[in-house]
Design a protein around this motif. Structure first.
Motif, short mmCIF file in Angstrom:
data_model
loop_
_atom_site.label_atom_id
_atom_site.label_comp_id
_atom_site.label_asym_id
_atom_site.label_seq_id
_atom_site.Cartn_x
_atom_site.Cartn_y
_atom_site.Cartn_z
N ASN A 67 0.82 8.66 5.93
CA ASN A 67 -0.38 8.30 5.15
C ASN A 67 -1.61 8.23 6.06
OD1 ASN A 67 -2.32 7.33 3.44
ND2 ASN A 67 -1.26 5.42 2.94
N ALA A 100 -4.72 7.59 4.97
CA ALA A 100 -5.84 6.95 4.27
C ALA A 100 -6.72 6.12 5.20
CB ALA A 100 -5.33 6.07 3.13
N ASP A 140 -2.23 -2.94 -0.46
CA ASP A 140 -1.34 -1.77 -0.42
C ASP A 140 -0.60 -1.58 -1.73
OD1 ASP A 140 -1.85 -0.97 2.25
OD2 ASP A 140 -0.58 -2.59 3.00
N GLN A 141 -0.29 -0.32 -2.02
CA GLN A 141 0.53 0.01 -3.20
C GLN A 141 1.83 0.62 -2.70
OE1 GLN A 141 -2.46 -1.34 -5.54
NE2 GLN A 141 -0.56 -0.58 -6.41
N TYR A 142 2.89 0.33 -3.42
CA TYR A 142 4.21 0.76 -2.96
C TYR A 142 4.90 1.70 -3.92
CZ TYR A 142 3.10 -3.42 -0.31
OH TYR A 142 2.46 -4.35 0.46
N LYS A 160 -2.71 6.17 -5.05
CA LYS A 160 -2.12 5.24 -4.08
C LYS A 160 -0.76 4.78 -4.60
CE LYS A 160 -4.60 1.71 -2.38
NZ LYS A 160 -4.61 1.50 -0.92
N THR A 165 -3.50 12.04 2.12
CA THR A 165 -4.34 10.89 1.78
C THR A 165 -4.48 10.83 0.26
OG1 THR A 165 -6.43 9.77 2.20
CG2 THR A 165 -6.49 12.14 2.34
N SER A 186 4.50 5.41 -0.72
CA SER A 186 4.06 4.08 -0.31
C SER A 186 2.87 4.18 0.65
CB SER A 186 5.20 3.36 0.40
OG SER A 186 4.69 2.25 1.12
N ASP A 187 1.94 3.24 0.49
CA ASP A 187 0.80 3.20 1.42
C ASP A 187 1.27 2.98 2.85
OD1 ASP A 187 -1.43 3.76 -0.14
OD2 ASP A 187 -1.71 1.69 -0.78
#
Ligand code: OXK
Ligand code: ADP
Ligand code: TPW
Ligand code: MG
Length: 571
Positions: free
Chosen positions: A266, A268, A413-415, A256, A250, A260-261
């Protein structure tokens, strides 16, 4: 062949403090300065630009400093901020302290007044004992008094900022330093590049063995990635550790996107399940500070063993006992762990229990993101932002506010690594536009800022800076008319409630008046359309996103920290 006259004139050709400083920075591969100019550093900026350096000039030093701090985080090179004496220095000091607190390498270089006059308090122009004031807010504070020491001063500042735990360095530059002269030849000899300024720090083999043993015996291991892990720039190695072992992870806010989220491991979206449920937690570049409830209490459930990877040895045991401390740089430690854990696979039933919860949380969130409301709320507006940003995985996302911060962190989301840039360890408001300038100039890619309307106000004037440099930055002001909410009424108050701003402000017009693009969005569809248009245009843009004044909650997700008086409350 040189004739005698040429030889004599070359031998006596002079350089000065201004030029030596510029040469030292350039030699160290520093190409950008953020700052605000005036006495005694104006000529420094001019000469720097004339010699090909980038100078991003701000409207207020704090934002130049924040820019330098985040440039340090993104690049692993110290970000440089230049300020004038006393008041300019103090304006920049907040950012220096912020860099130190967040472990970002940064150098604040400030012009200062004449030592003899300052030290006898005789009232010099902008008199202040800057060196001593800076000292508690940085890793080290140095003063360069002699032109021949500029080379060593810059080398020391760089090494201090990036070695071990990164942080801020203050460099005091008295006015008279700049005009001191040396021969060009002597000057050139006095400059150098520090060798290996951030050396690898290999963990002790027995410390690795202890951690490996603990992890192998864990039933429910969890990896917690902090912004130190993002800073280390060993993304592939961290990803390999996670994938080879099958341990769920997490990320803290600015970690983040390190993986990738959307990565299947993941956890989180099952945070409140995995923290208490896990038995061994491997902290990679994350401190057990307030953001992690100090490693104890309800957040963490019952017994827990921590493995901690950190370059700062006394970070260990800062809040709770660390069962397996791994002191070293993340690259070296993760490599050693991968070797030690070869063949180890975490119990798949643990991961699948998490995956089930992650799917449940996502399914629960999805309808909120897609449900229209008469006025936009944080869910449907940020749901629209999330959908648009899917197509731009390499944008940098700057984010501050309370609800605007916490909802964006949860929803968008972050990649890719180091693309989410936010309020950090202090939860500080004001990083917004400074971070945008640095992210845009350092990455050469578009930037989107999601800003609470209060948060935006701290650096709002810097949208002129975005326009002046024509940066591809889109600022979304989540305009709910106040801090947390825009509809507070305080019974008996003489003025409007202390959390409120003027209702109906058109921040987009402010951007237009500076020559940028402004949009006014009242629905998620409009917001999505304008955001896409803004990013594709590459122009500085501000979208005024009208948010329901009643939509927010006090302090977002950290309401519990906002203490209230119990006096006079009815039982
Ligand atoms: C996360 N979650 C999700 C997803 N991702 N649900 C569905 N889908 C996805 N993709 C869930 C997650 O499981 C949590 O629910 C919840 O969303 C929130 O996630 P997260 O990671 O943000 O968790 P939490 O508990 O808020 O994290 C604690 C925290 C974080 C302290 C690390 O809140 C944080 O970074 N806060 C920074 C706050 C700050 O600095 N504010 C500054 C201004 S305020 P559950 O159900 O699992 O819990 C201030 O200074 O004054 O007011 C002031
Ligand atoms: P977060 O807020 O994301 O939890 P923190 O700022 O609390 O992260 O923690 C970052 C930690 O990472 C700091 O303790 C710092 O010493 C550590 N760190 C930074 N860079 C490295 C590195 N290259 N190797 C090891 N530790 C690092
Ligand atoms: C330097 C205190 C925390 S969050 C916040 C303030 C003033 C603003 C929240 O309102 P905003 O977001 O931005 O409109 P939203 O969506 O919830 O309405 N000064 C500094 N740092 C902090 N953290 C504060 C004050 C604060
Ligand atoms: Mg607000």
């Amino acid at each position: 062949m040189k004739n005698d006259i040429q030889a004599v004139s070359e031998a006596t050709e002079l350089t000065d403090g201004f030029h030596l400083l510029i040469d030292a920075l350039k030699m160290n591969n520093i190409d950008t300065i953020y700052g605000v100019l005036g006495i005694p550093v104006t000529a420094l900026g001019r000469l720097w630009q004339a010699e090909g350096g980038h100078f991003y000039s701000f409207r207020h030093e704090q934002h130049a400093g924040f820019a330098a701090s985040i440039a340090g985080f993104i690049t692993k090179k110290p970000g440089i901020c230049v300020t004038v004496s006393a008041p300019g220095f103090l304006n920049g000091l907040t950012a220096l302290a912020h860099a130190t607190t967040n472990c970002f390498p940064m150098i604040l270089m400030s012009g200062s007044s004449e030592r003899e006059i300052v030290d006898l308090q005789q009232g010099d122009y902008e008199e202040m004992d800057q060196l001593n004031i800076a000292r508690p807010h940085c890793k080290a504070a140095f003063r360069i008094n002699r032109a021949e020491d500029i080379g060593v001063g810059i080398a020391r500042a760089i090494r201090t900022a990036v070695s071990g735990r990164p942080g801020g360095v203050y460099l005091d530059l008295p006015a008279r330093l700049f005009t001191q002269t040396m021969t060009v030849e002597e000057g050139a000899k006095s400059l150098f590049v520090p060798i290996d300024p951030a050396p690898a720090q290999i963990p002790a083999p027995d410390a690795v063995a202890r951690a490996v043993d603990l992890i192998k015996n864990a039933k429910k291991p969890l990896i917690l990635l902090g912004k130190g892990a993002a800073y280390a720039q060993v993304d592939d190695s961290i990803k390999a550790l996670i994938e080879e072992t099958g341990i769920p992870f997490t990320p803290m806010s600015m970690a983040k996107g390190l993986l990738s989220d959307l990565h299947p491991q993941n956890a989180a979206a099952a945070r409140s399940f995995v923290l208490p449920e896990s038995d061994v937690v491997i902290l990679i570049g994350a401190r057990l500070n307030w953001l992690l409830a100090h490693g104890k209490g309800k957040t963490w459930g019952g017994s827990k063993k921590f493995v901690q990877i950190d370059i700062q040895s006394n970070e260990m045991d800062s809040n709770v006992q660390i069962a397996a401390p791994l002191v070293g740089d993340i690259g070296s430690v993760v490599a050693a762990l991968r070797t030690g854990l070869k063949g180890f696979k975490a119990d798949a039933t643990w991961m699948s229990a998490i995956a089930e919860r992650v799917a449940g949380s996502k399914a629960k969130l999805a309808p909120k993101l897609a449900t229209a409301t008469p006025l936009m709320n944080y869910s449907n507006s940020l749901g629209a932002v999330r959908e648009v940003l899917k197509a731009y995985p390499d944008i940098s996302l700057v984010n501050e506010g309370a609800n605007a911060l916490d909802n964006c962190r949860m929803i968008v989301d972050q990649y890719q690594p180091r693309k989410r840039l936010d309020t950090g360890t202090w939860g500080v408001m004001g990083i917004g536009m400074g971070y945008c300038v640095a992210a845009a100039t350092v990455t050469g890619k578009p930037v989107v800022a999601v800003e609470g309307d209060s948060a935006f106000g701290f650096s709002g004037m810097e949208i002129e800076t975005l326009v002046r440099y024509n940066l591809p930055v889109t600022v979304i002001v989540m305009n709910n008319g106040g801090i947390y909410k825009g509809d507070e009424v305080i019974a008996g108050a003489k003025e409007a409630a202390c959390t409120l701003f003027t209702p109906g402000i058109r921040y987009d017009k402010m951007m237009e008046s500076f020559g940028g693009q402004g949009f006014h969005a009242t629905t998620p569809e409009e917001l999505a359309k304008f955001l896409k248009q803004a990013i594709d245009s590459g122009k500085p843009t501000l979208i005024n996103a009208v948010i329901d004044p009643s939509a927010g909650v006090e302090s977002g997700r950290i309401q519990g920290l906002n203490i209230v008086s119990q006096v006079g409350k009815k039982k």
